[in-house]
Design a protein around this motif. Structure first.
Motif, PDB file in Angstrom:
ATOM      1  N   THR A  57      45.735  -6.934 116.763  1.00 39.83           N
ATOM      2  CA  THR A  57      46.444  -6.218 115.188  1.00 39.83           C
ATOM      3  C   THR A  57      46.783  -4.923 114.550  1.00 39.83           C
ATOM      4  O   THR A  57      47.325  -4.128 114.998  1.00 39.83           O
ATOM      5  CB  THR A  57      44.688  -6.417 114.120  1.00 39.83           C
ATOM      6  N   GLY A  58      47.600  -5.803 113.269  1.00 39.91           N
ATOM      7  CA  GLY A  58      47.883  -4.395 112.672  1.00 39.91           C
ATOM      8  C   GLY A  58      46.659  -2.983 113.096  1.00 39.91           C
ATOM      9  O   GLY A  58      47.226  -2.149 112.751  1.00 39.91           O
ATOM     10  N   ARG A  59      45.576  -3.550 112.542  1.00 34.27           N
ATOM     11  CA  ARG A  59      45.122  -2.344 113.105  1.00 34.27           C
ATOM     12  C   ARG A  59      45.281  -1.422 114.174  1.00 34.27           C
ATOM     13  O   ARG A  59      44.569  -0.410 113.709  1.00 34.27           O
ATOM     14  CB  ARG A  59      43.531  -2.767 112.469  1.00 34.27           C
ATOM     15  N   ARG A 115      53.998 -10.751 114.304  1.00 39.54           N
ATOM     16  CA  ARG A 115      53.051 -10.173 113.444  1.00 39.54           C
ATOM     17  C   ARG A 115      52.622  -9.404 113.516  1.00 39.54           C
ATOM     18  O   ARG A 115      51.928  -8.595 112.245  1.00 39.54           O
ATOM     19  CB  ARG A 115      51.928 -11.665 113.004  1.00 39.54           C
ATOM     20  N   VAL A 116      51.545  -8.893 114.553  1.00 42.29           N
ATOM     21  CA  VAL A 116      51.584  -7.761 114.261  1.00 42.29           C
ATOM     22  C   VAL A 116      51.918  -6.248 113.287  1.00 42.29           C
ATOM     23  O   VAL A 116      51.832  -5.941 112.333  1.00 42.29           O
ATOM     24  CB  VAL A 116      51.007  -6.814 115.412  1.00 42.29           C
ATOM     25  N   ARG A 161      53.945  -6.884 110.769  1.00 39.75           N
ATOM     26  CA  ARG A 161      53.641  -6.829 109.603  1.00 39.75           C
ATOM     27  C   ARG A 161      52.669  -6.120 109.301  1.00 39.75           C
ATOM     28  O   ARG A 161      52.955  -6.182 107.939  1.00 39.75           O
ATOM     29  CB  ARG A 161      53.592  -8.619 108.842  1.00 39.75           C
ATOM     30  N   GLU A 162      51.721  -6.967 109.820  1.00 39.93           N
ATOM     31  CA  GLU A 162      50.478  -6.174 109.377  1.00 39.93           C
ATOM     32  C   GLU A 162      50.376  -5.119 109.107  1.00 39.93           C
ATOM     33  O   GLU A 162      49.532  -4.161 108.450  1.00 39.93           O
ATOM     34  CB  GLU A 162      48.823  -6.839 110.416  1.00 39.93           C
ATOM     35  N   GLY A 184      52.068  -3.534 106.200  1.00 35.54           N
ATOM     36  CA  GLY A 184      51.183  -4.111 105.208  1.00 35.54           C
ATOM     37  C   GLY A 184      50.214  -2.950 105.020  1.00 35.54           C
ATOM     38  O   GLY A 184      49.981  -2.479 103.884  1.00 35.54           O
ATOM     39  N   LEU A 185      49.244  -2.994 106.528  1.00 33.46           N
ATOM     40  CA  LEU A 185      47.913  -1.560 106.043  1.00 33.46           C
ATOM     41  C   LEU A 185      48.860   0.112 105.086  1.00 33.46           C
ATOM     42  O   LEU A 185      48.054   0.415 104.994  1.00 33.46           O
ATOM     43  CB  LEU A 185      47.381  -1.687 107.018  1.00 33.46           C
TER      44      LEU A 185
END
Ligand code: RRO
Length: 315
Positions: free
Chosen positions: A257-259, A287-288, A290-291, A294-295
């Motif tokens: 994930t982005g986190r 996807r990661v 983009r996440e 966003g964060l």
């Protein structure tokens, strides 16, 4: 958010990369997203000659990760440059080529063949895989030995033009990863990729035998993420303390994930690779990314570069 990164002199539009070995050489993932969207596509470690790899089964699943004993299956460098690298170039990918060898001389030969290839202008760096846990040769992993690591890095560095950065891919299976990093950078590494898989083993409790034919294998996925964060943190700390020159760190290990990516960046990584997560979600690397963007936006950061190693300022 400006997600671009300067990676040892190369400007990449995104910090996101595939991790070596999890998506072969581009075509498979190319069906799910545009490989040119990545900061770089990282290829499966390629050796001088074609190789069939270890016996099967080669993979086992655990609740928190995956164990592999692939054993460096691959087409060999000549076929790789003619087919795979040519395809990546046509697709507009920036490619980070992972290379491997049984001896330091073999690493150098692979680098020399790569340099002479038509598609070499699409190569944004070479990742020197000195940390494969599944090499059959005397159980030796180059990256467990700082001197052996330095020899490989120096020989590969000599074969490549100065503007093509060399990244040393390190193993977490050492007492002190900073010592190995120091040795690699002194020998000419322009950056560090950490971590490769952690040596592990899974036993089938019905059959009471090892689940992979290689007996032991490389553990990847969520289980190793804290190990990767620790390795990146220690290496960045050594740079901040003047014990290691500032070179870019590419963080890799269990990112889904982005986190997860943000954790590695805050520890000191300038770029992030996604490997095991692509088995469940082939577009995970984009996807990661983009996440992550966003964060950063939510937290009010204008540039990814401002967040690299930020956790060291917040102790
Ligand atoms: O091919 C493999 O078995 C393999 C390699 Br080269 C590596 O670097 N890491 C890994 O987990 N498997």
């Amino acid at each position: 958010v400006d997600m671009s990164v300067d990676l040892a002199g190369r400007r990449l539009p995104s910090p996101m990369m595939t991790a070596s070995g999890c998506a072969a050489n581009g075509r498979e993932l190319g069906r799910f997203f545009d490989v040119a969207e990545l900061g770089a596509f990282v290829t499966k470690s390629v050796m001088a000659d074609p190789r069939s790899g270890r016996g099967t089964p080669r993979m086992a699943e655990t609740p928190s990760g995956m164990l592999n004993s692939i054993g460096l299956q691959g087409p060999g460098i000549s076929s790789f440059v003619e087919n795979d690298l040519a395809w990546l170039k046509r697709s507009g990918a920036r490619t980070l080529v992972s290379i491997a060898g049984n001896t330091s001389g073999e690493f150098a030969d692979v680098a020399a063949t790569l340099r002479a290839s038509d598609a070499f202008d699409s190569v944004v760096g070479v990742e020197v895989n000195i940390s494969c846990p599944n090499v059959a040769n005397r159980g030796l992993v180059f990256a467990c030995d700082p001197l052996a690591s330095a020899k490989v890095i120096a020989l590969v560095r000599e074969q490549l033009p100065r503007d093509v950065p060399v990244f040393a891919k390190l193993t977490p299976d050492v007492t002190d990863i900073v010592t190995v990093a120091q040795s690699c950078v002194k020998a000419g590494a322009d950056g560090l990729t950490m971590i490769n898989t952690l040596l592990g083993m899974v036993i089938d409790t019905d059959l009471l035998r090892p689940q992979v034919a290689g007996v032991t294998g490389g553990l990847s996925g969520p289980a190793v993420r804290p190990v990767a964060v620790r390795a990146v943190w220690q290496t960045r700390a050594a740079m901040l303390e003047g014990r290691l020159p500032f070179v870019p760190i590419i963080g890799v290990g269990g990112v889904r994930t982005g986190r997860d990516a943000l954790e590695l960046v805050a520890a000191g990584a300038s770029a992030v690779q996604v490997g095991t997560a692509t088995f469940n979600d082939p577009s995970a690397p984009v996807r990661v990314g983009r996440e992550l963007a966003g964060l950063l936006q939510d937290k009010g950061f204008a540039r990814l570069a401002d967040v690299v190693g930020i956790a060291h300022e917040r102790l």
